[in-house]
Design a protein around this motif. Structure first.
Motif, PDB file in Angstrom:
ATOM      1  N   ARG A 174       6.986  64.779  28.880  1.00  0.00           N
ATOM      2  CA  ARG A 174       6.349  65.712  28.292  1.00  0.00           C
ATOM      3  C   ARG A 174       5.840  65.470  26.839  1.00  0.00           C
ATOM      4  NH1 ARG A 174       9.117  71.494  30.544  1.00  0.00           N
ATOM      5  NH2 ARG A 174       8.622  71.109  32.767  1.00  0.00           N
ATOM      6  N   PRO A 175       4.938  64.864  26.426  1.00  0.00           N
ATOM      7  CA  PRO A 175       4.866  64.206  24.876  1.00  0.00           C
ATOM      8  C   PRO A 175       4.561  65.645  23.986  1.00  0.00           C
ATOM      9  CG  PRO A 175       3.282  63.101  26.604  1.00  0.00           C
ATOM     10  CD  PRO A 175       4.038  64.261  27.604  1.00  0.00           C
ATOM     11  N   SER A 176       4.308  66.718  24.570  1.00  0.00           N
ATOM     12  CA  SER A 176       3.956  67.821  23.568  1.00  0.00           C
ATOM     13  C   SER A 176       5.117  68.774  23.715  1.00  0.00           C
ATOM     14  CB  SER A 176       2.670  68.418  24.042  1.00  0.00           C
ATOM     15  OG  SER A 176       2.648  68.915  25.293  1.00  0.00           O
ATOM     16  N   ASP A 177       6.131  68.518  24.307  1.00  0.00           N
ATOM     17  CA  ASP A 177       7.213  69.550  24.364  1.00  0.00           C
ATOM     18  C   ASP A 177       7.831  69.657  22.983  1.00  0.00           C
ATOM     19  OD1 ASP A 177      10.026  69.953  24.649  1.00  0.00           O
ATOM     20  OD2 ASP A 177       9.433  70.435  26.633  1.00  0.00           O
ATOM     21  N   VAL A 178       7.693  70.865  22.481  1.00  0.00           N
ATOM     22  CA  VAL A 178       7.954  71.263  21.162  1.00  0.00           C
ATOM     23  C   VAL A 178       9.619  71.035  21.025  1.00  0.00           C
ATOM     24  CG1 VAL A 178       8.058  73.141  19.500  1.00  0.00           C
ATOM     25  CG2 VAL A 178       5.944  72.810  20.726  1.00  0.00           C
ATOM     26  N   LYS A 179      10.199  71.632  21.869  1.00  0.00           N
ATOM     27  CA  LYS A 179      11.825  71.440  21.675  1.00  0.00           C
ATOM     28  C   LYS A 179      12.142  70.128  21.313  1.00  0.00           C
ATOM     29  CE  LYS A 179      13.109  75.728  23.951  1.00  0.00           C
ATOM     30  NZ  LYS A 179      13.883  76.372  25.187  1.00  0.00           N
ATOM     31  N   ALA A 180      11.867  69.002  22.294  1.00  0.00           N
ATOM     32  CA  ALA A 180      11.731  67.838  22.316  1.00  0.00           C
ATOM     33  C   ALA A 180      11.568  67.148  21.022  1.00  0.00           C
ATOM     34  CB  ALA A 180      11.492  67.004  23.599  1.00  0.00           C
ATOM     35  N   LEU A 181      10.351  67.359  20.566  1.00  0.00           N
ATOM     36  CA  LEU A 181       9.716  66.861  19.490  1.00  0.00           C
ATOM     37  C   LEU A 181      10.621  67.380  18.304  1.00  0.00           C
ATOM     38  CD1 LEU A 181       5.870  67.719  20.114  1.00  0.00           C
ATOM     39  CD2 LEU A 181       6.871  65.130  19.685  1.00  0.00           C
ATOM     40  N   TYR A 182      11.029  68.663  18.265  1.00  0.00           N
ATOM     41  CA  TYR A 182      11.661  69.084  17.135  1.00  0.00           C
ATOM     42  C   TYR A 182      13.113  68.310  17.025  1.00  0.00           C
ATOM     43  CZ  TYR A 182      15.437  72.021  14.797  1.00  0.00           C
ATOM     44  OH  TYR A 182      16.310  72.667  13.979  1.00  0.00           O
ATOM     45  N   ARG A 183      13.989  68.349  18.203  1.00  0.00           N
ATOM     46  CA  ARG A 183      15.191  67.503  18.424  1.00  0.00           C
ATOM     47  C   ARG A 183      15.128  66.166  18.212  1.00  0.00           C
ATOM     48  NH1 ARG A 183      16.434  71.223  23.426  1.00  0.00           N
ATOM     49  NH2 ARG A 183      16.875  73.211  22.364  1.00  0.00           N
ATOM     50  N   ALA A 184      14.004  65.661  18.446  1.00  0.00           N
ATOM     51  CA  ALA A 184      13.884  64.001  18.097  1.00  0.00           C
ATOM     52  C   ALA A 184      13.690  63.866  16.648  1.00  0.00           C
ATOM     53  CB  ALA A 184      12.495  63.451  19.068  1.00  0.00           C
ATOM     54  N   GLY A 185      12.857  64.558  16.074  1.00  0.00           N
ATOM     55  CA  GLY A 185      12.609  64.675  14.521  1.00  0.00           C
ATOM     56  C   GLY A 185      13.831  64.886  14.014  1.00  0.00           C
ATOM     57  N   VAL A 186      14.849  65.672  14.201  1.00  0.00           N
ATOM     58  CA  VAL A 186      15.953  66.060  13.507  1.00  0.00           C
ATOM     59  C   VAL A 186      16.877  64.877  13.485  1.00  0.00           C
ATOM     60  CG1 VAL A 186      18.063  67.540  13.548  1.00  0.00           C
ATOM     61  CG2 VAL A 186      15.893  68.529  13.607  1.00  0.00           C
ATOM     62  N   ALA A 187      16.982  64.521  14.855  1.00  0.00           N
ATOM     63  CA  ALA A 187      17.890  63.012  15.000  1.00  0.00           C
ATOM     64  C   ALA A 187      17.397  61.971  14.467  1.00  0.00           C
ATOM     65  CB  ALA A 187      17.884  62.771  16.661  1.00  0.00           C
ATOM     66  N   THR A 188      16.041  61.721  14.490  1.00  0.00           N
ATOM     67  CA  THR A 188      15.613  60.442  13.871  1.00  0.00           C
ATOM     68  C   THR A 188      15.733  60.549  12.207  1.00  0.00           C
ATOM     69  OG1 THR A 188      14.139  60.420  15.561  1.00  0.00           O
ATOM     70  CG2 THR A 188      13.423  58.864  13.744  1.00  0.00           C
ATOM     71  N   LEU A 189      15.546  61.844  11.823  1.00  0.00           N
ATOM     72  CA  LEU A 189      15.815  61.835  10.225  1.00  0.00           C
ATOM     73  C   LEU A 189      17.174  61.592   9.882  1.00  0.00           C
ATOM     74  CD1 LEU A 189      14.527  62.892   7.421  1.00  0.00           C
ATOM     75  CD2 LEU A 189      15.139  65.368   8.049  1.00  0.00           C
ATOM     76  N   GLU A 190      18.138  61.948  10.502  1.00  0.00           N
ATOM     77  CA  GLU A 190      19.309  61.778  10.386  1.00  0.00           C
ATOM     78  C   GLU A 190      19.796  60.441  10.325  1.00  0.00           C
ATOM     79  OE1 GLU A 190      21.600  63.863   9.075  1.00  0.00           O
ATOM     80  OE2 GLU A 190      20.376  65.645   9.056  1.00  0.00           O
ATOM     81  N   LEU A 191      19.205  59.648  11.532  1.00  0.00           N
ATOM     82  CA  LEU A 191      19.439  58.243  11.531  1.00  0.00           C
ATOM     83  C   LEU A 191      18.615  57.433  10.697  1.00  0.00           C
ATOM     84  CD1 LEU A 191      19.172  58.325  15.436  1.00  0.00           C
ATOM     85  CD2 LEU A 191      21.157  57.971  14.061  1.00  0.00           C
ATOM     86  N   GLY A 192      17.973  58.111   9.644  1.00  0.00           N
ATOM     87  CA  GLY A 192      17.429  57.545   8.628  1.00  0.00           C
ATOM     88  C   GLY A 192      15.886  57.176   8.595  1.00  0.00           C
TER      89      GLY A 192
END
Length: 227
Positions: free
Chosen positions: A139-157
């Motif tokens: 589900r490429p447009s899943d908002v929850k997954a996009l948000y959490r992927a963004g948060v995790a990726t940001l924390e990973l640098g």
């Protein structure tokens, strides 16, 4: 990388179970359509139990239920069973309704696992990212997954990729304060990185000019001092 708290991933549990069955020489009978329905029903029940534990803030038990759900579904998933065809009894094709239920349940579990891990005191952001990206595969447009992927990726640098995920999430939920907050964090980090890069290049350019000027003075002195 092991999941936080020591839980095994559904992939490792599935691989261990398959290996044990192969070593023991046991061959399970080909499941019938009725058995598939029963397994899907059991998976749905476990997922609902996980949801109840999550609401009660019992994160460890919720994670356990979601992993057990995914282990059941892994044995029915055509994307997995096709890859190991010939090494295990074939599973009959799922009906469109069964396939939809399986995929929806997987999406819910991976999304909920990511949410659970974000509730931990020590967050395994690489695992949050992994689970969120699994959802986005389906589900490429899943908002929850996009948000959490963004948060995790940001924390990973990786602020640039995080901004891409969070921008897409913001399009889906433009009024969500958390999404906007983390998008702003990503933009601020990118701006700082840009300013740092500009300062570095300015320093390199200044050093180059100083070196060139010094070479010119030495050459001039040498010419005027000659006999």
């Amino acid at each position: 990388m092991a999941a936080a708290g020591g839980e095994d991933s559904p992939e490792r549990l599935g691989a261990a179970a398959a290996a044990e069955a192969n070593l023991s020489g046991l061959a399970e009978p080909q499941p019938s359509s009725a058995k598939l329905d029963a397994q899907l029903h059991e998976a749905t029940r476990l997922k609902m139990e996980g949801n109840a534990f999550y609401r009660e803030k019992n994160i460890r038990s919720a994670i356990g239920r979601y992993h057990r759900t995914l282990l059941i579904l892994r044995g029915l998933d055509s994307e997995v069973t096709t890859a190991v065809k010939g090494f295990r009894p074939e599973t009959p094709a799922l009906t469109p309704a069964q396939e939809e239920l399986l995929r929806n349940t997987q999406v819910d579990c991976y999304n909920n696992l990511a949410a659970c891990l974000l509730q931990r005191e020590s967050v395994d952001y690489s695992r949050v990212q992994e689970y969120s990206l699994r959802v986005l595969q389906w589900r490429p447009s899943d908002v929850k997954a996009l948000y959490r992927a963004g948060v995790a990726t940001l924390e990973l640098g990786d602020a640039q990729t995080a901004k891409q995920y969070l921008t897409q999430a913001c399009r889906g939920q433009p009024n969500d304060a958390n999404v906007r907050k983390h998008l702003q964090r990503a933009e601020e980090k990118l701006n700082k990185e840009l300013q740092k890069e500009k300062a570095m290049y300015r320093g390199m350019f200044s050093s180059s000019l100083s070196s060139s000027a010094g070479d010119g003075i030495n050459q001039t002195n040498g010419a005027s001092g000659g006999v």
